[in-house]
Design an enzyme around this catalytic site. Structure first.
Site, PDB file in Angstrom:
ATOM      1  N   ASP A 115       0.832  -1.204   0.000  1.00 51.94           N
ATOM      2  CA  ASP A 115       0.000   0.000   0.000  1.00 51.94           C
ATOM      3  C   ASP A 115       0.865   1.252   0.000  1.00 51.94           C
ATOM      4  O   ASP A 115       1.934   1.289   0.629  1.00 51.94           O
ATOM      5  CB  ASP A 115      -0.917  -0.007   1.231  1.00 51.94           C
ATOM      6  CG  ASP A 115      -2.103   0.923   1.069  1.00 51.94           C
ATOM      7  OD1 ASP A 115      -2.363   1.374  -0.064  1.00 51.94           O
ATOM      8  OD2 ASP A 115      -2.770   1.209   2.074  1.00 51.94           O
ATOM      9  N   GLY A 116       0.371   2.285  -0.694  1.00 54.30           N
ATOM     10  CA  GLY A 116       1.023   3.587  -0.649  1.00 54.30           C
ATOM     11  C   GLY A 116       1.673   4.032  -1.937  1.00 54.30           C
ATOM     12  O   GLY A 116       2.263   5.117  -1.987  1.00 54.30           O
ATOM     13  N   ASN A 117       1.571   3.252  -3.006  1.00 56.94           N
ATOM     14  CA  ASN A 117       2.208   3.644  -4.275  1.00 56.94           C
ATOM     15  C   ASN A 117       1.683   4.985  -4.789  1.00 56.94           C
ATOM     16  O   ASN A 117       2.460   5.867  -5.172  1.00 56.94           O
ATOM     17  CB  ASN A 117       1.967   2.573  -5.341  1.00 56.94           C
ATOM     18  CG  ASN A 117       2.716   1.288  -5.071  1.00 56.94           C
ATOM     19  OD1 ASN A 117       3.665   1.260  -4.302  1.00 56.94           O
ATOM     20  ND2 ASN A 117       2.281   0.212  -5.702  1.00 56.94           N
ATOM     21  N   ARG A 119       0.009   7.394  -3.180  1.00 57.12           N
ATOM     22  CA  ARG A 119       0.303   8.521  -2.291  1.00 57.12           C
ATOM     23  C   ARG A 119       1.774   8.906  -2.355  1.00 57.12           C
ATOM     24  O   ARG A 119       2.126  10.089  -2.280  1.00 57.12           O
ATOM     25  CB  ARG A 119      -0.098   8.159  -0.858  1.00 57.12           C
ATOM     26  CG  ARG A 119      -1.611   8.226  -0.620  1.00 57.12           C
ATOM     27  CD  ARG A 119      -1.991   7.705   0.739  1.00 57.12           C
ATOM     28  NE  ARG A 119      -1.887   6.251   0.808  1.00 57.12           N
ATOM     29  CZ  ARG A 119      -1.732   5.556   1.919  1.00 57.12           C
ATOM     30  NH1 ARG A 119      -1.614   6.193   3.069  1.00 57.12           N
ATOM     31  NH2 ARG A 119      -1.685   4.250   1.891  1.00 57.12           N
ATOM     32  N   TRP A 120       2.652   7.903  -2.507  1.00 56.04           N
ATOM     33  CA  TRP A 120       4.081   8.189  -2.673  1.00 56.04           C
ATOM     34  C   TRP A 120       4.304   9.052  -3.906  1.00 56.04           C
ATOM     35  O   TRP A 120       5.068  10.021  -3.874  1.00 56.04           O
ATOM     36  CB  TRP A 120       4.847   6.874  -2.799  1.00 56.04           C
ATOM     37  CG  TRP A 120       6.314   7.014  -3.037  1.00 56.04           C
ATOM     38  CD1 TRP A 120       7.301   7.104  -2.084  1.00 56.04           C
ATOM     39  CD2 TRP A 120       6.979   7.067  -4.309  1.00 56.04           C
ATOM     40  NE1 TRP A 120       8.543   7.218  -2.683  1.00 56.04           N
ATOM     41  CE2 TRP A 120       8.371   7.201  -4.055  1.00 56.04           C
ATOM     42  CE3 TRP A 120       6.540   7.023  -5.627  1.00 56.04           C
ATOM     43  CZ2 TRP A 120       9.319   7.286  -5.074  1.00 56.04           C
ATOM     44  CZ3 TRP A 120       7.484   7.119  -6.653  1.00 56.04           C
ATOM     45  CH2 TRP A 120       8.843   7.244  -6.372  1.00 56.04           C
ATOM     46  N   ARG A 136       0.166   8.608 -10.661  1.00 56.49           N
ATOM     47  CA  ARG A 136       0.077   7.394  -9.859  1.00 56.49           C
ATOM     48  C   ARG A 136       0.804   6.226 -10.528  1.00 56.49           C
ATOM     49  O   ARG A 136       1.344   5.351  -9.843  1.00 56.49           O
ATOM     50  CB  ARG A 136      -1.392   7.034  -9.628  1.00 56.49           C
ATOM     51  CG  ARG A 136      -2.114   8.001  -8.698  1.00 56.49           C
ATOM     52  CD  ARG A 136      -3.593   7.631  -8.545  1.00 56.49           C
ATOM     53  NE  ARG A 136      -3.766   6.325  -7.956  1.00 56.49           N
ATOM     54  CZ  ARG A 136      -3.782   6.080  -6.649  1.00 56.49           C
ATOM     55  NH1 ARG A 136      -3.598   7.068  -5.788  1.00 56.49           N
ATOM     56  NH2 ARG A 136      -3.971   4.853  -6.200  1.00 56.49           N
ATOM     57  N   HIS A 139       3.372   3.132  -9.041  1.00 51.45           N
ATOM     58  CA  HIS A 139       3.302   1.688  -9.264  1.00 51.45           C
ATOM     59  C   HIS A 139       4.620   1.164  -9.839  1.00 51.45           C
ATOM     60  O   HIS A 139       5.056   0.062  -9.503  1.00 51.45           O
ATOM     61  CB  HIS A 139       2.134   1.349 -10.182  1.00 51.45           C
ATOM     62  CG  HIS A 139       0.791   1.653  -9.588  1.00 51.45           C
ATOM     63  ND1 HIS A 139       0.435   1.212  -8.324  1.00 51.45           N
ATOM     64  CD2 HIS A 139      -0.275   2.343 -10.060  1.00 51.45           C
ATOM     65  CE1 HIS A 139      -0.794   1.623  -8.049  1.00 51.45           C
ATOM     66  NE2 HIS A 139      -1.245   2.315  -9.085  1.00 51.45           N
ATOM     67  N   TRP A 172     -10.683  -3.289  -9.556  1.00 59.50           N
ATOM     68  CA  TRP A 172     -11.322  -3.077 -10.854  1.00 59.50           C
ATOM     69  C   TRP A 172     -12.135  -1.785 -10.865  1.00 59.50           C
ATOM     70  O   TRP A 172     -12.414  -1.224 -11.936  1.00 59.50           O
ATOM     71  CB  TRP A 172     -12.233  -4.243 -11.207  1.00 59.50           C
ATOM     72  CG  TRP A 172     -11.539  -5.532 -11.514  1.00 59.50           C
ATOM     73  CD1 TRP A 172     -11.590  -6.686 -10.779  1.00 59.50           C
ATOM     74  CD2 TRP A 172     -10.706  -5.835 -12.646  1.00 59.50           C
ATOM     75  NE1 TRP A 172     -10.840  -7.679 -11.375  1.00 59.50           N
ATOM     76  CE2 TRP A 172     -10.283  -7.190 -12.524  1.00 59.50           C
ATOM     77  CE3 TRP A 172     -10.270  -5.098 -13.738  1.00 59.50           C
ATOM     78  CZ2 TRP A 172      -9.457  -7.806 -13.453  1.00 59.50           C
ATOM     79  CZ3 TRP A 172      -9.440  -5.707 -14.677  1.00 59.50           C
ATOM     80  CH2 TRP A 172      -9.048  -7.047 -14.528  1.00 59.50           C
ATOM     81  N   ARG A 230     -11.213   1.095  -9.854  1.00 59.21           N
ATOM     82  CA  ARG A 230     -10.382   2.289 -10.025  1.00 59.21           C
ATOM     83  C   ARG A 230     -10.504   2.808 -11.466  1.00 59.21           C
ATOM     84  O   ARG A 230     -11.004   2.105 -12.346  1.00 59.21           O
ATOM     85  CB  ARG A 230      -8.930   1.965  -9.695  1.00 59.21           C
ATOM     86  CG  ARG A 230      -8.708   1.671  -8.220  1.00 59.21           C
ATOM     87  CD  ARG A 230      -7.245   1.585  -7.873  1.00 59.21           C
ATOM     88  NE  ARG A 230      -7.049   1.400  -6.440  1.00 59.21           N
ATOM     89  CZ  ARG A 230      -5.867   1.459  -5.846  1.00 59.21           C
ATOM     90  NH1 ARG A 230      -4.763   1.672  -6.549  1.00 59.21           N
ATOM     91  NH2 ARG A 230      -5.776   1.288  -4.527  1.00 59.21           N
ATOM     92  N   LEU A 265      12.777 -19.776  -2.833  1.00 63.00           N
ATOM     93  CA  LEU A 265      11.675 -18.938  -2.346  1.00 63.00           C
ATOM     94  C   LEU A 265      10.480 -19.138  -3.259  1.00 63.00           C
ATOM     95  O   LEU A 265      10.627 -19.183  -4.487  1.00 63.00           O
ATOM     96  CB  LEU A 265      12.079 -17.458  -2.360  1.00 63.00           C
ATOM     97  CG  LEU A 265      10.968 -16.441  -2.018  1.00 63.00           C
ATOM     98  CD1 LEU A 265      10.628 -16.496  -0.537  1.00 63.00           C
ATOM     99  CD2 LEU A 265      11.384 -15.026  -2.419  1.00 63.00           C
TER     100      LEU A 265
END
Length: 244
Positions: free
Chosen positions: A21-23, A25-26, A34, A38, A70, A72, A132
């Site tokens: 979260d926060g892409n 707003r960053w 925006r 991302h 979806w 957005r 991983l």
């Protein structure tokens, strides 16, 4: 560290889930669109994935695109899905070389065909990797997954949590049962689960940080794991000292 946590670290490895979260707003605080947030978020994914195995993390699940996303603006949705497709096409070879197995959980009937094909290719390319397991949640909703798995249970001969976890894994396109989460991290300052891994997080330790996802560093992940290892996980039981 408590005994149960030590066991989790040694085998089979921690399952850490992160809400990225926060892409947006960053990007906004820097006067950027925006979409640039991302893009920076994808770079954060790369550095966190590289750091995860050394911290005892065996499975890393990242919430990249929720079913609610979806709703957005279409240009943001298209940009985000294109970034995800580029990641699977461009990073699969590197992931395979570094022992990182890529999987995608969530629905696949509503995403673009080109993205679905990129996912299939990345999963095949990295199928033999073992350092991983990196799981990316796309068009994912825990409520939807639980609902569909519950419907599948109507045909089950066994009614148990084990059988339901198996059905839930099948719904999400994993090769095994849904895995319990050990540590859930949410970046960006909000303190909610947002329909992510609700069944799997029944006994997860939760950590919320105000740091925006593009700013999240390996040191932050290491600090989160260190905090997790200091917690006493009782799973509804008494501590050993109190029980004796």
């Amino acid at each position: 560290m408590n005994k149960s946590t030590l066991k989790l670290v040694n085998h089979p490895g921690l399952h850490v889930a992160i809400l990225l979260d926060g892409n947006g707003r960053w990007a906004a605080t820097r006067g950027l669109p925006r979409s640039e947030g991302h893009r920076a978020g994808v770079e954060a994914v790369r550095r966190i994935v590289r750091a995860a195995p050394a911290l005892g993390i065996g499975t890393l699940t990242l919430y990249a695109f929720s079913s609610d996303n979806w709703g957005r603006p279409q240009n943001e949705v298209s940009s985000l899905l294109a970034l995800l497709e580029a990641f699977f096409r461009n990073d699969a070879g590197r992931c395979a070389a570094e022992g990182i197995r890529l999987r995608v959980i969530g629905r696949r009937d509503r995403i673009p065909l080109s993205l679905s094909q990129a996912i299939d290719g990345a999963e095949r390319t990295t199928a033999s990797a073992r350092s991983l397991e990196l799981r990316i949640a796309i068009d994912y909703s825990a409520r939807d997954a639980i609902l569909r798995a519950s419907c599948w249970m109507l045909s089950s001969l066994e009614i148990s949590q084990r059988e339901f976890a198996k059905r839930l894994g099948e719904v999400m396109h994993t090769s095994g049962p849904a895995l319990d989460v050990d540590l859930l991290i949410r970046t960006g300052g909000d303190r909610r689960l947002s329909d992510f891994m609700l069944w799997e997080c029944a006994y997860a330790e939760l950590l919320f940080t105000p740091r925006m996802w593009p700013e999240f560093q390996p040191a932050d992940l290491a600090e989160a794991v260190e905090d997790f290892l200091k917690r006493e996980r009782r799973f509804g039981k008494l501590p050993e000292a109190a029980a004796s």
